[in-house]
Each structure stands twice: as structure tokens, then as C-alpha cells.
Design a protein around this motif. Structure first.
Motif, PDB file in Angstrom:
ATOM      1  N   VAL A  70      -2.721  24.851  38.823  1.00  0.00           N
ATOM      2  CA  VAL A  70      -3.313  23.972  37.813  1.00  0.00           C
ATOM      3  C   VAL A  70      -2.663  22.588  37.858  1.00  0.00           C
ATOM      4  CG1 VAL A  70      -3.877  25.905  36.305  1.00  0.00           C
ATOM      5  CG2 VAL A  70      -1.674  24.758  36.039  1.00  0.00           C
ATOM      6  N   PRO A  71      -3.364  21.545  37.323  1.00  0.00           N
ATOM      7  CA  PRO A  71      -2.789  20.196  37.342  1.00  0.00           C
ATOM      8  C   PRO A  71      -1.677  19.967  36.332  1.00  0.00           C
ATOM      9  CG  PRO A  71      -4.953  20.164  36.307  1.00  0.00           C
ATOM     10  CD  PRO A  71      -4.766  21.546  36.870  1.00  0.00           C
ATOM     11  N   GLY A  72      -1.567  20.821  35.304  1.00  0.00           N
ATOM     12  CA  GLY A  72      -0.524  20.648  34.302  1.00  0.00           C
ATOM     13  C   GLY A  72      -0.633  21.703  33.224  1.00  0.00           C
ATOM     14  N   VAL A  73       0.320  21.679  32.287  1.00  0.00           N
ATOM     15  CA  VAL A  73       0.322  22.620  31.163  1.00  0.00           C
ATOM     16  C   VAL A  73       0.259  21.835  29.860  1.00  0.00           C
ATOM     17  CG1 VAL A  73       1.504  24.528  32.303  1.00  0.00           C
ATOM     18  CG2 VAL A  73       2.855  22.720  31.248  1.00  0.00           C
ATOM     19  N   VAL A  74      -0.360  22.431  28.849  1.00  0.00           N
ATOM     20  CA  VAL A  74      -0.513  21.749  27.568  1.00  0.00           C
ATOM     21  C   VAL A  74      -0.155  22.701  26.429  1.00  0.00           C
ATOM     22  CG1 VAL A  74      -3.008  22.271  27.568  1.00  0.00           C
ATOM     23  CG2 VAL A  74      -2.099  20.460  26.076  1.00  0.00           C
ATOM     24  N   TYR A  75       0.581  22.161  25.456  1.00  0.00           N
ATOM     25  CA  TYR A  75       1.094  22.918  24.317  1.00  0.00           C
ATOM     26  C   TYR A  75       0.647  22.280  23.009  1.00  0.00           C
ATOM     27  CZ  TYR A  75       4.570  25.055  27.465  1.00  0.00           C
ATOM     28  OH  TYR A  75       5.197  25.748  28.466  1.00  0.00           O
ATOM     29  N   ALA A  76       0.459  23.099  21.984  1.00  0.00           N
ATOM     30  CA  ALA A  76       0.448  22.643  20.597  1.00  0.00           C
ATOM     31  C   ALA A  76       1.706  23.218  19.978  1.00  0.00           C
ATOM     32  CB  ALA A  76      -0.796  23.140  19.865  1.00  0.00           C
ATOM     33  N   SER A  77       2.666  22.359  19.632  1.00  0.00           N
ATOM     34  CA  SER A  77       3.981  22.866  19.215  1.00  0.00           C
ATOM     35  C   SER A  77       4.675  21.872  18.301  1.00  0.00           C
ATOM     36  CB  SER A  77       4.868  23.123  20.444  1.00  0.00           C
ATOM     37  OG  SER A  77       6.182  23.489  20.069  1.00  0.00           O
ATOM     38  N   THR A  78       5.421  22.397  17.352  1.00  0.00           N
ATOM     39  CA  THR A  78       6.277  21.552  16.517  1.00  0.00           C
ATOM     40  C   THR A  78       7.740  21.649  16.926  1.00  0.00           C
ATOM     41  OG1 THR A  78       6.442  23.347  14.894  1.00  0.00           O
ATOM     42  CG2 THR A  78       4.745  21.671  14.518  1.00  0.00           C
ATOM     43  N   GLY A  79       8.021  22.289  18.053  1.00  0.00           N
ATOM     44  CA  GLY A  79       9.427  22.304  18.433  1.00  0.00           C
ATOM     45  C   GLY A  79       9.870  23.246  19.515  1.00  0.00           C
ATOM     46  N   THR A 124      -3.501  16.965  12.050  1.00  0.00           N
ATOM     47  CA  THR A 124      -3.741  18.329  11.584  1.00  0.00           C
ATOM     48  C   THR A 124      -3.670  19.325  12.747  1.00  0.00           C
ATOM     49  OG1 THR A 124      -6.128  18.266  11.906  1.00  0.00           O
ATOM     50  CG2 THR A 124      -5.292  17.453   9.791  1.00  0.00           C
ATOM     51  N   VAL A 125      -3.481  20.604  12.393  1.00  0.00           N
ATOM     52  CA  VAL A 125      -3.477  21.674  13.397  1.00  0.00           C
ATOM     53  C   VAL A 125      -4.808  21.732  14.119  1.00  0.00           C
ATOM     54  CG1 VAL A 125      -3.398  24.171  13.705  1.00  0.00           C
ATOM     55  CG2 VAL A 125      -1.721  23.062  12.231  1.00  0.00           C
ATOM     56  N   SER A 126      -5.909  21.605  13.379  1.00  0.00           N
ATOM     57  CA  SER A 126      -7.233  21.687  14.008  1.00  0.00           C
ATOM     58  C   SER A 126      -7.439  20.563  15.015  1.00  0.00           C
ATOM     59  CB  SER A 126      -8.330  21.660  12.943  1.00  0.00           C
ATOM     60  OG  SER A 126      -8.281  20.457  12.189  1.00  0.00           O
ATOM     61  N   TRP A 141      -6.401  22.007  32.673  1.00  0.00           N
ATOM     62  CA  TRP A 141      -4.986  22.232  32.375  1.00  0.00           C
ATOM     63  C   TRP A 141      -4.784  23.645  31.857  1.00  0.00           C
ATOM     64  CZ3 TRP A 141      -0.892  18.247  31.350  1.00  0.00           C
ATOM     65  CH2 TRP A 141      -1.133  17.097  32.096  1.00  0.00           C
ATOM     66  N   TYR A 142      -3.558  24.135  31.998  1.00  0.00           N
ATOM     67  CA  TYR A 142      -3.266  25.522  31.644  1.00  0.00           C
ATOM     68  C   TYR A 142      -2.783  25.587  30.195  1.00  0.00           C
ATOM     69  CZ  TYR A 142      -1.929  30.356  32.760  1.00  0.00           C
ATOM     70  OH  TYR A 142      -1.848  31.723  32.827  1.00  0.00           O
ATOM     71  N   PRO A 143      -3.429  26.418  29.342  1.00  0.00           N
ATOM     72  CA  PRO A 143      -3.040  26.475  27.930  1.00  0.00           C
ATOM     73  C   PRO A 143      -1.820  27.367  27.713  1.00  0.00           C
ATOM     74  CG  PRO A 143      -4.869  27.956  28.302  1.00  0.00           C
ATOM     75  CD  PRO A 143      -4.583  27.290  29.629  1.00  0.00           C
ATOM     76  N   ALA A 144      -0.793  26.805  27.111  1.00  0.00           N
ATOM     77  CA  ALA A 144       0.391  27.599  26.791  1.00  0.00           C
ATOM     78  C   ALA A 144       0.251  28.271  25.438  1.00  0.00           C
ATOM     79  CB  ALA A 144       1.630  26.711  26.804  1.00  0.00           C
ATOM     80  N   THR A 145      -0.525  27.645  24.555  1.00  0.00           N
ATOM     81  CA  THR A 145      -0.555  28.092  23.167  1.00  0.00           C
ATOM     82  C   THR A 145      -1.993  28.297  22.690  1.00  0.00           C
ATOM     83  OG1 THR A 145      -0.363  25.752  22.558  1.00  0.00           O
ATOM     84  CG2 THR A 145       1.638  27.065  22.492  1.00  0.00           C
ATOM     85  N   ASN A 146      -2.084  28.853  21.499  1.00  0.00           N
ATOM     86  CA  ASN A 146      -3.360  29.130  20.858  1.00  0.00           C
ATOM     87  C   ASN A 146      -4.120  27.829  20.562  1.00  0.00           C
ATOM     88  OD1 ASN A 146      -5.045  31.103  19.070  1.00  0.00           O
ATOM     89  ND2 ASN A 146      -4.630  29.358  17.778  1.00  0.00           N
ATOM     90  N   TYR A 147      -5.487  27.895  20.609  1.00  0.00           N
ATOM     91  CA  TYR A 147      -6.279  26.748  20.151  1.00  0.00           C
ATOM     92  C   TYR A 147      -7.598  27.197  19.515  1.00  0.00           C
ATOM     93  CZ  TYR A 147      -8.488  27.285  24.832  1.00  0.00           C
ATOM     94  OH  TYR A 147      -9.105  27.761  25.960  1.00  0.00           O
ATOM     95  N   VAL A 148      -7.616  28.404  18.957  1.00  0.00           N
ATOM     96  CA  VAL A 148      -8.824  28.926  18.325  1.00  0.00           C
ATOM     97  C   VAL A 148      -8.493  29.535  16.970  1.00  0.00           C
ATOM     98  CG1 VAL A 148      -9.968  29.411  20.516  1.00  0.00           C
ATOM     99  CG2 VAL A 148      -8.566  31.178  19.452  1.00  0.00           C
ATOM    100  N   VAL A 149      -9.536  29.702  16.141  1.00  0.00           N
ATOM    101  CA  VAL A 149      -9.443  30.407  14.866  1.00  0.00           C
ATOM    102  C   VAL A 149     -10.412  31.570  14.918  1.00  0.00           C
ATOM    103  CG1 VAL A 149      -9.790  30.245  12.376  1.00  0.00           C
ATOM    104  CG2 VAL A 149      -8.804  28.311  13.594  1.00  0.00           C
ATOM    105  N   PRO A 150     -10.004  32.803  14.563  1.00  0.00           N
ATOM    106  CA  PRO A 150      -8.645  33.224  14.190  1.00  0.00           C
ATOM    107  C   PRO A 150      -7.651  33.066  15.344  1.00  0.00           C
ATOM    108  CG  PRO A 150     -10.273  34.898  13.596  1.00  0.00           C
ATOM    109  CD  PRO A 150     -10.959  33.921  14.480  1.00  0.00           C
ATOM    110  N   SER A 151      -6.383  32.914  14.988  1.00  0.00           N
ATOM    111  CA  SER A 151      -5.337  32.716  15.980  1.00  0.00           C
ATOM    112  C   SER A 151      -5.163  33.959  16.845  1.00  0.00           C
ATOM    113  CB  SER A 151      -4.015  32.393  15.281  1.00  0.00           C
ATOM    114  OG  SER A 151      -4.140  31.213  14.523  1.00  0.00           O
ATOM    115  N   VAL A 152      -4.899  33.728  18.135  1.00  0.00           N
ATOM    116  CA  VAL A 152      -4.719  34.850  19.054  1.00  0.00           C
ATOM    117  C   VAL A 152      -3.344  34.829  19.717  1.00  0.00           C
ATOM    118  CG1 VAL A 152      -7.171  35.143  19.530  1.00  0.00           C
ATOM    119  CG2 VAL A 152      -5.840  33.551  20.913  1.00  0.00           C
ATOM    120  N   GLY A 153      -2.448  33.984  19.252  1.00  0.00           N
ATOM    121  CA  GLY A 153      -1.112  33.949  19.835  1.00  0.00           C
ATOM    122  C   GLY A 153      -1.051  33.074  21.070  1.00  0.00           C
TER     123      GLY A 153
END
Length: 360
Positions: A70-79, A124-126, A141-153
């Protein structure tokens, strides 16, 4: 990771990018254990390269991303997750984007940026998830984290990294623990550890899975599990200081892990629980963990007091991250230290009068 390579989700034999993850200390807590009447230990994930258990997840995730080209990785994270992912991406020479929020813990913001990750603050989270979804679907890009509702981890391949905690506990302990207490947000570690023990059972190394115990602040998983519900409904938030585990949404793999292991689930109700647990671990056992990690001990105390965990049981607390990432919370409840303005006599007066120590 190389030790357990055949049990991890890699196809080829390419060299693994690693910062030295795993083989973390299993440490007995004799003082607190005696107080609670337990054979008590911590699995100390603060010993990992970025001082937290997220390194196990990202060690697998970044290598999987490399395998997929993949060309890169992407996160939604606060830390913690973003900082860990940024470190592994840097080691791999892979671009990393982290979607976060302005006003995030300054220490963790520094952690994320110093490794060269591209941080973007959104309101916002959304909105974070919207950008993440675009980069995944439109840019590959490769997803490291959740980006849907309901959350799937988190990324499901990456969660496999947490299995190694179970494998290590099997090797480190003469006898399996009765219970493993885990602070959870989306419950990736809870599920991963359970899955590791489940695989050990299937391979014939053990004959049962230890009971998994989840501890939350808001408690969506505990509410569903304890009421026997199949659906996990969002719950009301309160002003928790344990931002690393704060979510109004629960995940189904958390619920599955609890049911598969016949476990226990509890939610905390006030910040004082975190403060007391954090300071007791530090002052009685020399373990300084972030407030979210201290949730495991806070939850344990409540479960022992309520008779859900019995005297004499062997229990492991998962300590997920170091307190050095969380000094703002810790300093908020610690008192100002006194200053002597009269040299030796003043210092001795302080020791005797304020600290009740006999020094003269």
C-alpha cells in the motif's frame, strides 16, 4: 514476533520490521495482592518501544501493510495508537497520516509528530472517519483504525498482534491465571488475548481459557454483557480523565471475548477511582501507569469488594501504557510539595510535622 511468525497473518518470508516488541515483564504485586487476598501480577506493556501495548498491534499492522504494497497507512487517534503507528511507519519508511483533534494530550501529540507522521486536526470523530474513509477508498491507503458506525475496532489483521500476550503468559507462568483484567475502549486487546488462549487450547497446550475481565469508564460493553443483550447500544458519557479508553460505543468482538471466556465486565463511575488506583500502584508497587491503564486495578478492587473475584484467585492485570504519557492528569491531583526556607532545620521540620517522620 519472529518466534511466533507461523501463527501471525503473514504470507511470505520477508524480513519483519520490528522495534523490539514483546517479551514484556510479568511482575508480581505482593503488597496489593496481600491486601486483596489474591495471587496478583501485572503484564507490564509499558516495556514496549513506545511505552504501550499498541506496539503489538502496529508491529503486525505495518508489516501487513508492507506485504500488501500500500502507499501508506492512516489512523484516527488521539494518542497512543497514533504514536505507536508513527514509530513503526518511520522504521518501515512508510508514509503515515494521523487524524486527530486539536487540544489532544500535548505529550502524545509530540510523540506522534516526532516520528514524522502527518497530523491533521479535525473537529469531530465523524469528520475524522470521513477523511480516513476517503483516503482508504479513493487513495488505497491502509486503514489502521475504525471509521464506521457501529464501531468495529481496529484493523482485524493488526489485532492478531495481541495474541502474543497470551502466548507469553503461557510461557511465563507455571499455572494459568484464573482471570485477566483488561481496560478496554474498542476491546482489541481483550479479544486478541482471548483469541491467543483459544488457539493454545485448540493446539492442545492448555485445557481451558482464563476468564477475561473488561473495565470501562462509560460502559457500553458492560451494560450489554451484564444485561444479556445481543445489541450494544451507545451510552451516556461523563467527563472521564481516562481518554485512552473513553467511548460511548462498544464492539461485538469485546462481547464475544467475554462470552467465550465466561468473563466479567465492569464500568467505573468517577475520576477518583482512576486517581486512587494510579497512585496506589505507584506508591505501593512502584508501577506508574497512565490513568486508563489504572482502570484495570480500579475495576479489580470493585469486583473483589463485590465478591465477583474470590480470595486466593490468580489474577493478571494488563498495564497498557506508561504514566509518563499522562503526567497532566497525575499532577492534577498531587499536592504541591513544601519548600524549606531555613535550610536543614526547615527541612527537618517539614519531615516531622508535614510528613510525620521521626528524624530527630
Amino acid at each position: 514476533m519472529e518466534t511466533y511468525r507461523e501463527l501471525l497473518p503473514f504470507k511470505g518470508n520477508q524480513p519483519l520490521v520490528d522495534l523490539g516488541v514483546g517479551n514484556t515483564a510479568l511482575t508480581k504485586l505482593p503488597a496489593i495482592g496481600k491486601e486483596l487476598g489474591l495471587d496478583l501480577y501485572i503484564k507490564d506493556e509499558t516495556r514496549n518501544p513506545t511505552w504501550g501495548h499498541k506496539d503489538r498491534l502496529n508491529a503486525v499492522l505495518i508489516n501487513k501493510a508492507m506485504e500488501l504494497g500500500v502507499p501508506g497507512v492512516v489512523y484516527a487517534s488521539t494518542g497512543n495508537n497514533g504514536a505507536s503507528g508513527a514509530a513503526f511507519a518511520a522504521k518501515a519508511g512508510m508514509p503515515c497520516v494521523i487524524l486527530t483533534v486539536k487540544g489532544v494530550n500535548k505529550t502524545l501529540e509530540t510523540f506522534m509528530q516526532v516520528y514524522g507522521a502527518k497530523l491533521i486536526g479535525v473537529k469531530t470523530v465523524s469528520e475524522r472517519w470521513e477523511v480516513l474513509k476517503y483516503l482508504v477508498n479513493q487513495c488505497g491507503w491502509y486503514p489502521a483504525t475504525n471509521y464506521v458506525v457501529p464501531s468495529v475496532g481496529s484493523n482485524p489483521w493488526a489485532i492478531e498482534g495481541y495474541k502474543l500476550i497470551a502466548y507469553e503468559l503461557y510461557k511465563q507462568m507455571d499455572e494459568l491465571p484464573d482471570k485477566i483484567v483488561v481496560p478496554i475502549c474498542y476491546g482489541d486487546a481483550l479479544f486478541g488475548i482471548m483469541k491467543g488462549f483459544s488457539e493454545l487450547k485448540e493446539m492442545g497446550f492448555i485445557n481451558h481459557i482464563p476468564q477475561m475481565v473488561s473495565v470501562e469508564d462509560y460502559g457500553p460493553v458492560a451494560k450489554a454483557y451484564n444485561s444479556g443483550c445481543e445489541m450494544i447500544e451507545p451510552v451516556e458519557a461523563w467527563d472521564s480523565v481516562a481518554s485512552s479508553i473513553s467511548t460511548k460505543w462498544g464492539t461485538y468482538h469485546s462481547l464475544y471475548a467475554l462470552r467465550k471466556s465466561r468473563g466479567l465486565a465492569i464500568a467505573l463511575e468517577k475520576n477518583e477511582d482512576f486517581y486512587q488506583a494510579q497512585s496506589e500502584l505507584a506508591q505501593k508497587e512502584g508501577v506508574y501507569c497512565e490513568s486508563a491503564s489504572a482502570a484495570s486495578y480500579a475495576g479489580l478492587k470493585e469486583l473483589v469488594a463485590g465478591g465477583k473475584i474470590k480470595k486466593g484467585e490468580k489474577v493478571v492485570l494488563l498495564i497498557t501504557a506508561s504514566g509518563v504519557k499522562d503526567t497532566k492528569v497525575t499532577s492534577s491531583y498531587l499536592p504541591e510539595f513544601p519548600e524549606s526556607i531555613t535550610g536543614l532545620d526547615g527541612a527537618l521540620d517539614i519531615l516531622e510535622k508535614q510528613y510525620q517522620m521521626k528524624v530527630r
